[in-house]
Design a protein around this motif. Structure first.
Motif, PDB file in Angstrom:
ATOM      1  N   TYR A 168       0.845  -1.180   0.000  1.00 26.11           N
ATOM      2  CA  TYR A 168       0.000   0.000   0.000  1.00 26.11           C
ATOM      3  C   TYR A 168       0.888   1.240   0.000  1.00 26.11           C
ATOM      4  O   TYR A 168       2.065   1.184   0.349  1.00 26.11           O
ATOM      5  CB  TYR A 168      -0.883   0.031   1.250  1.00 26.11           C
ATOM      6  N   THR A 185       1.353   5.011   1.487  1.00 25.04           N
ATOM      7  CA  THR A 185       0.925   5.802   2.639  1.00 25.04           C
ATOM      8  C   THR A 185       1.697   7.119   2.664  1.00 25.04           C
ATOM      9  O   THR A 185       2.901   7.137   2.410  1.00 25.04           O
ATOM     10  CB  THR A 185       1.202   5.029   3.944  1.00 25.04           C
ATOM     11  N   TYR A 195       2.610  10.662   4.947  1.00 24.58           N
ATOM     12  CA  TYR A 195       2.650  11.296   6.259  1.00 24.58           C
ATOM     13  C   TYR A 195       3.090  12.748   6.110  1.00 24.58           C
ATOM     14  O   TYR A 195       3.786  13.118   5.175  1.00 24.58           O
ATOM     15  CB  TYR A 195       3.643  10.585   7.183  1.00 24.58           C
ATOM     16  N   PHE A 202      -0.210  10.748  10.024  1.00 30.24           N
ATOM     17  CA  PHE A 202      -0.802  10.063   8.879  1.00 30.24           C
ATOM     18  C   PHE A 202      -1.730  11.001   8.124  1.00 30.24           C
ATOM     19  O   PHE A 202      -2.529  11.714   8.712  1.00 30.24           O
ATOM     20  CB  PHE A 202      -1.580   8.843   9.389  1.00 30.24           C
ATOM     21  N   GLN A 227      -3.875   6.965   2.742  1.00 28.01           N
ATOM     22  CA  GLN A 227      -3.326   5.692   2.277  1.00 28.01           C
ATOM     23  C   GLN A 227      -4.196   5.165   1.145  1.00 28.01           C
ATOM     24  O   GLN A 227      -5.416   5.331   1.170  1.00 28.01           O
ATOM     25  CB  GLN A 227      -3.279   4.685   3.423  1.00 28.01           C
ATOM     26  N   TYR A 233       6.103  12.726   3.576  1.00 33.49           N
ATOM     27  CA  TYR A 233       6.781  11.457   3.308  1.00 33.49           C
ATOM     28  C   TYR A 233       5.854  10.497   2.560  1.00 33.49           C
ATOM     29  O   TYR A 233       4.682  10.344   2.933  1.00 33.49           O
ATOM     30  CB  TYR A 233       7.189  10.772   4.614  1.00 33.49           C
ATOM     31  N   GLY A 273       4.556  -0.124   1.591  1.00 38.09           N
ATOM     32  CA  GLY A 273       4.759  -1.344   2.343  1.00 38.09           C
ATOM     33  C   GLY A 273       3.471  -2.130   2.476  1.00 38.09           C
ATOM     34  O   GLY A 273       2.375  -1.593   2.302  1.00 38.09           O
ATOM     35  N   ALA A 274       3.647  -3.407   2.813  1.00 36.59           N
ATOM     36  CA  ALA A 274       2.493  -4.277   2.981  1.00 36.59           C
ATOM     37  C   ALA A 274       1.805  -3.996   4.305  1.00 36.59           C
ATOM     38  O   ALA A 274       2.450  -3.628   5.286  1.00 36.59           O
ATOM     39  CB  ALA A 274       2.925  -5.730   2.909  1.00 36.59           C
ATOM     40  N   VAL A 275       0.522  -4.175   4.332  1.00 35.35           N
ATOM     41  CA  VAL A 275      -0.243  -4.031   5.568  1.00 35.35           C
ATOM     42  C   VAL A 275      -0.383  -5.426   6.149  1.00 35.35           C
ATOM     43  O   VAL A 275      -1.415  -6.063   6.062  1.00 35.35           O
ATOM     44  CB  VAL A 275      -1.626  -3.407   5.286  1.00 35.35           C
ATOM     45  N   LEU A 331       7.704   0.053   7.778  1.00 31.97           N
ATOM     46  CA  LEU A 331       7.774   1.072   6.751  1.00 31.97           C
ATOM     47  C   LEU A 331       9.078   1.834   6.859  1.00 31.97           C
ATOM     48  O   LEU A 331       9.630   1.981   7.932  1.00 31.97           O
ATOM     49  CB  LEU A 331       6.600   2.040   6.899  1.00 31.97           C
ATOM     50  N   THR A 332       9.577   2.306   5.742  1.00 35.72           N
ATOM     51  CA  THR A 332      10.807   3.093   5.721  1.00 35.72           C
ATOM     52  C   THR A 332      10.475   4.521   5.323  1.00 35.72           C
ATOM     53  O   THR A 332       9.937   4.757   4.234  1.00 35.72           O
ATOM     54  CB  THR A 332      11.817   2.497   4.734  1.00 35.72           C
ATOM     55  N   PHE A 333      10.804   5.459   6.193  1.00 35.93           N
ATOM     56  CA  PHE A 333      10.639   6.876   5.889  1.00 35.93           C
ATOM     57  C   PHE A 333      11.891   7.334   5.158  1.00 35.93           C
ATOM     58  O   PHE A 333      12.980   7.214   5.660  1.00 35.93           O
ATOM     59  CB  PHE A 333      10.490   7.688   7.178  1.00 35.93           C
ATOM     60  N   LEU A 362      13.874  10.113   9.327  1.00 35.78           N
ATOM     61  CA  LEU A 362      13.579   9.237  10.460  1.00 35.78           C
ATOM     62  C   LEU A 362      14.211   7.879  10.182  1.00 35.78           C
ATOM     63  O   LEU A 362      14.116   7.361   9.074  1.00 35.78           O
ATOM     64  CB  LEU A 362      12.080   8.999  10.614  1.00 35.78           C
ATOM     65  N   GLY A 400      -2.348  -4.866  10.837  1.00 34.70           N
ATOM     66  CA  GLY A 400      -3.132  -4.748   9.621  1.00 34.70           C
ATOM     67  C   GLY A 400      -3.302  -3.322   9.140  1.00 34.70           C
ATOM     68  O   GLY A 400      -4.073  -3.064   8.219  1.00 34.70           O
ATOM     69  N   ASN A 418      -1.116   0.538   8.302  1.00 40.05           N
ATOM     70  CA  ASN A 418       0.118   1.308   8.208  1.00 40.05           C
ATOM     71  C   ASN A 418      -0.046   2.701   8.786  1.00 40.05           C
ATOM     72  O   ASN A 418       0.828   3.550   8.620  1.00 40.05           O
ATOM     73  CB  ASN A 418       0.570   1.406   6.745  1.00 40.05           C
TER      74      ASN A 418
END
Lengths: 113, 112
Positions: free
Chosen positions: A32, A34, A36, A46, A49, A87, A91-93, A101-103, B43, B97, B99
């Protein structure tokens, strides 16, 4: 983890629409997208998404083309208070361990009067 | 407003001290995270957890350790602080489940 690329910075003016595009060429089927927002000295917040097509909420819209290799965050009619770092994360949920997740560096948006 | 808390908000300590940064959330979230962020920089994920007794190292190598004995509590400990540990530490939580991470206000640590 899918790597994302987004512009380092963008300038805009109050009342304009701001569009930030994020590239994620190796996005996986289960990933997905996302977004921020982060103000100075605060943690990220957040925004929105999505998985495909278009998602809209009271703050922003997220456009995702059919190939999902990029996405565009649209902020309508920005104000000075929208000045922040934005940002894009992919990533997968996942329900189980392994999901993180990687910012990246984010996009610094400066809204001018 | 997200119910996630971090204490202390600011901490100035000398080199070699042992410190624990506290993070608590009242939302019942299973997932919790610790990030490190220098001013104006990215971050970096240093630790995360998916539930009680689950802890994993993140992308950035860190000399800190974490524990998850209770769902709502995820403390981070530095056994011997050094000036290189000077940074802002952000705690976050999320439901399984999702993000959508909820971030705390952060702890700004200065090691002299």
């Amino acid at each position: 983890l899918a790597k994302t690329t987004q512009p380092i910075s963008m300038d805009s003016y109050e009342g304009q629409e701001v569009n930030i595009t994020c590239s994620h060429n190796n996005i996986a089927t289960n990933d997905y997208i996302t977004w921020y927002q982060q103000f100075p000295s605060q943690g990220p917040r957040f925004i929105i998404q999505g998985y495909k097509t278009k998602v809209t909420n009271e703050v922003a819209s997220l456009f995702i083309p059919a190939d999902r290799k990029s996405s565009t965050l649209s902020l309508p009619r920005v104000s000075l208070s929208d000045t922040a770092v934005y940002y894009c994360l992919v990533g997968a949920v996942a329900q189980a361990a392994g999901n993180k997740l990687t910012f990246g560096g984010g996009t610094r948006v400066l809204v001018k009067p | 407003e997200a119910d996630i808390y971090q204490t202390p908000r600011y901490l100035v300590i000398g080199t070699g001290k042992k410190i624990t940064l506290e993070c608590s959330q009242t939302m019942g979230h299973d997932k919790m995270y610790w990030y490190q962020q220098d001013p104006g920089m990215e971050l970096h994920l240093i630790h995360y957890s998916y539930g009680v007794n689950s802890t994993e190292k993140g992308d950035l190598s860190s000399e800190s350790t974490v524990s998850r004995i209770r769902t709502e509590h995820f403390p981070l400990t530095l056994e011997s602080a050094r000036p290189s540990h000077t940074s802002q530490y952000l705690c976050a939580s999320a439901v399984l489940g999702s993000n959508e991470q909820f971030f705390g206000p952060g702890t700004r640590l200065t090691v002299l």
